[in-house]
Design a protein around this motif. Structure first.
Motif, short mmCIF file in Angstrom:
data_model
loop_
_atom_site.label_atom_id
_atom_site.label_comp_id
_atom_site.label_asym_id
_atom_site.label_seq_id
_atom_site.Cartn_x
_atom_site.Cartn_y
_atom_site.Cartn_z
N ASP A 44 -2.41 -0.07 12.40
CA ASP A 44 -2.98 -1.38 12.21
C ASP A 44 -1.95 -2.23 11.57
N TYR A 45 -1.13 -1.94 10.57
CA TYR A 45 -0.09 -3.09 10.17
C TYR A 45 1.06 -3.05 11.10
N ASN A 77 0.81 -1.14 -0.15
CA ASN A 77 -0.02 -0.01 -0.03
C ASN A 77 0.82 1.31 0.07
N GLU A 96 -4.18 2.68 8.78
CA GLU A 96 -3.73 1.44 8.17
C GLU A 96 -2.28 1.34 8.60
N PRO A 143 -0.47 4.46 2.65
CA PRO A 143 -1.46 4.24 3.64
C PRO A 143 -1.82 5.46 4.47
#
Length: 154
Positions: A128-129, A118, A125, A121
């Protein structure tokens, strides 16, 4: 003892290893690539993240023999060919995305994997990653900021 061979940071390597040797130990002990840190030995902290065949992997969770014939990239492989910091590494330095530096190799490797999947992001995001990477110093704000900065340059 079984023999393992792989490409690490573009270089072919081969060695005999004990069957129980995990990839992080092989990288650190056999190849002397000590940028891959081992923080917990339980797959909790993410300091040992490397790329195996273009996939982010916690290297304390797989045996070296499982990486046989694989392409492995460590934090050392993220530098530019002239030895200067790569884009993501430079973004971490420029945006104060590190303090003690212990988690930084795993954070950079995870960031590279995220940006490959991505390239732009959101903050949510990124957070979260990075759920599988722990930092006890920065509170993550500058790590997220560093990844956002790198996203514009990768």
């Amino acid at each position: 003892m079984p023999k393992v061979q792989m490409r690490v940071n573009g270089r072919e390597v081969a060695a005999e290893v004990e069957g129980r040797a995990v990839l992080s130990d092989f990288l650190r002990d056999n190849l002397r690539l000590t940028g891959t840190h081992v923080g917990c030995d339980t797959s909790q902290c993410g300091a040992c993240v490397v790329h195996v065949n273009d996939r982010a992997v916690k290297s304390c969770t797989i045996f070296a023999l499982e990486a046989n014939d694989a392409d492995v990239v460590t934090i050392e492989g993220m530098a530019n060919p002239d030895g200067s910091l790569g884009v993501i590494q430079q973004a971490f330095q420029d945006n104060h995305g590190l303090q003690c530096g212990f988690c930084t190799p795993g954070m950079v490797m995870s960031a590279a994997a995220l940006l490959a999947e991505n390239p732009d992001p959101s903050e949510a995001e990124i957070r979260d990653y990075l759920e599988g990477n722990l930092c006890r110093c920065t509170g993550y704000h500058n790590i997220v900021k560093s990844i956002q900065a790198a996203a514009g340059m990768v």
